[in-house]
Write a protein that holds these residues in place. Structure first.
Motif, PDB file in Angstrom:
ATOM      1  N   ILE A 141       0.965  -1.319  -0.028  1.00 35.09           N
ATOM      2  CA  ILE A 141      -0.115   0.022   0.056  1.00 35.09           C
ATOM      3  C   ILE A 141       0.849   1.239   0.055  1.00 35.09           C
ATOM      4  CG2 ILE A 141      -1.680   1.502   1.227  1.00 35.09           C
ATOM      5  CD1 ILE A 141      -2.882  -1.226   0.427  1.00 35.09           C
ATOM      6  N   LYS A 142       0.502   2.253  -0.675  1.00 41.41           N
ATOM      7  CA  LYS A 142       1.185   3.652  -0.856  1.00 41.41           C
ATOM      8  C   LYS A 142       0.295   4.544  -0.075  1.00 41.41           C
ATOM      9  CE  LYS A 142       3.367   7.137  -3.723  1.00 41.41           C
ATOM     10  NZ  LYS A 142       3.698   7.618  -5.126  1.00 41.41           N
ATOM     11  N   ILE A 143       1.129   5.221   0.836  1.00 41.95           N
ATOM     12  CA  ILE A 143       0.335   6.216   1.756  1.00 41.95           C
ATOM     13  C   ILE A 143       0.985   7.773   1.392  1.00 41.95           C
ATOM     14  CG2 ILE A 143      -0.475   6.995   3.979  1.00 41.95           C
ATOM     15  CD1 ILE A 143       0.212   3.961   4.738  1.00 41.95           C
ATOM     16  N   VAL A 144       0.280   8.470   0.939  1.00 43.19           N
ATOM     17  CA  VAL A 144       0.813   9.913   0.728  1.00 43.19           C
ATOM     18  C   VAL A 144       0.417  10.866   1.706  1.00 43.19           C
ATOM     19  CG1 VAL A 144       0.547  11.712  -1.407  1.00 43.19           C
ATOM     20  CG2 VAL A 144       0.483   9.361  -2.040  1.00 43.19           C
ATOM     21  N   VAL A 145       1.220  11.597   2.092  1.00 47.23           N
ATOM     22  CA  VAL A 145       0.967  12.725   3.176  1.00 47.23           C
ATOM     23  C   VAL A 145       1.043  14.180   2.383  1.00 47.23           C
ATOM     24  CG1 VAL A 145       2.012  13.910   5.072  1.00 47.23           C
ATOM     25  CG2 VAL A 145       2.225  11.401   4.649  1.00 47.23           C
ATOM     26  N   SER A 146      -0.261  14.692   2.402  1.00 43.04           N
ATOM     27  CA  SER A 146      -0.337  15.944   1.537  1.00 43.04           C
ATOM     28  C   SER A 146      -0.719  17.063   2.418  1.00 43.04           C
ATOM     29  CB  SER A 146      -1.642  15.637   0.508  1.00 43.04           C
ATOM     30  OG  SER A 146      -2.877  15.518   1.149  1.00 43.04           O
ATOM     31  N   VAL A 147      -0.526  17.142   3.885  1.00 44.02           N
ATOM     32  CA  VAL A 147      -0.427  18.013   4.579  1.00 44.02           C
ATOM     33  C   VAL A 147       0.622  18.022   5.505  1.00 44.02           C
ATOM     34  CG1 VAL A 147      -2.187  17.054   6.112  1.00 44.02           C
ATOM     35  CG2 VAL A 147      -2.058  19.451   6.218  1.00 44.02           C
ATOM     36  N   ASN A 148       1.091  19.341   5.935  1.00 47.13           N
ATOM     37  CA  ASN A 148       2.337  19.214   6.954  1.00 47.13           C
ATOM     38  C   ASN A 148       2.017  18.680   8.211  1.00 47.13           C
ATOM     39  OD1 ASN A 148       5.087  19.549   7.259  1.00 47.13           O
ATOM     40  ND2 ASN A 148       4.833  21.496   8.135  1.00 47.13           N
TER      41      ASN A 148
END
Length: 240
Positions: A141-148
């Motif tokens: 699974i790829k998990i993308v962090v789009s907020v700091n």
């Protein structure tokens, strides 16, 4: 609540014939004959979270979310959740997207590269997976962090769990997770294999890729770390 109409391993063999067995073996699945199989694909036209005699039994009529599939599983049955290539989910509020509270569940993402199932976190309090029981497996699974400043991406508080081929990736220079994988002292015998923490070097929020708090006998194998870690890529923390 467990599914009222579970699709078992033996049911797949009956429906598709013995040729299904090598296909499942190629995915690295080892199961009891009575293990339940569930299919998840957010992009399918017929996707729906429903405990009926139709949805979740194939990729033609799959469930829409991983968390709903977990809720249909029975503890210690070695249930398998197959997540389709291209599956996508997101969490834009504080809280856990996928609560792994059924012991022995295997969540297996299918596809390679950009086709892997992807979860996007866009709130600092969002968590992709929270594991609270033993023998859970999460794979590919790829998990993308789009907020700091996301506090944690994955939390583990169950023994003998495995995280395989997981990638945590920053979406931009200004977005980072403080911690990729955070454990409690209950996560003994944790196995993390081929984990990829793909962060930018310009950020200043990330503290650790993996933070092990009081864990015994953890294995971290063939993993890769990129980022500006203010504490350590792997931090081993003892409890009081």
């Amino acid at each position: 609540m467990a599914s009222s109409n579970p699709k078992r391993y033996v049911d797949l063999v009956r429906k598709y014939g013995w040729e299904i067995m090598p296909r499942l073996s190629a995915l690295g699945i080892q199961n009891l004959a009575e293990a339940q199989f569930l299919f998840v694909d957010s992009g399918a036209t017929e996707a729906l979270d429903a405990d009926d005699t139709v949805h979740g039994y194939s990729f033609l009529t799959p469930l829409a979310t991983i968390d709903y599939a977990i809720g249909l599983c029975s503890a210690s049955e070695q249930s398998v959740i197959l997540v389709a290539p291209g599956h996508a989910e997101s969490k834009a509020a504080s809280g856990t997207l996928n609560t792994c509270d059924v012991a022995g569940v295997k969540i297996l993402g299918l596809g390679e590269g950009t086709l892997r199932p992807t979860i996007t976190l866009s709130h600092t309090g969002a968590v992709a997976f929270a594991v609270s029981v033993a023998n859970v497996v999460i794979s590919n699974i790829k998990i993308v962090v789009s907020v700091n400043a996301v506090v944690k991406v994955i939390s583990v508080a169950g023994a003998d769990c495995r995280l395989l081929d997981i990638e945590v990736a920053d979406d931009a220079v200004t977005t980072e997770a403080a911690i990729g994988i955070l454990t409690t002292a209950a996560a003994d015998n944790l196995r993390i294999e081929r984990y990829k923490h793909n962060g930018f070097l310009a950020g200043d929020t990330c503290t650790e890729a993996i933070s092990l708090i009081g864990v015994d006998r953890c294995e971290i194998i063939d993993s890769w770390f990129r980022g500006k870690f203010s504490t350590a890529a792997i931090q081993m923390v003892t409890t009081a």
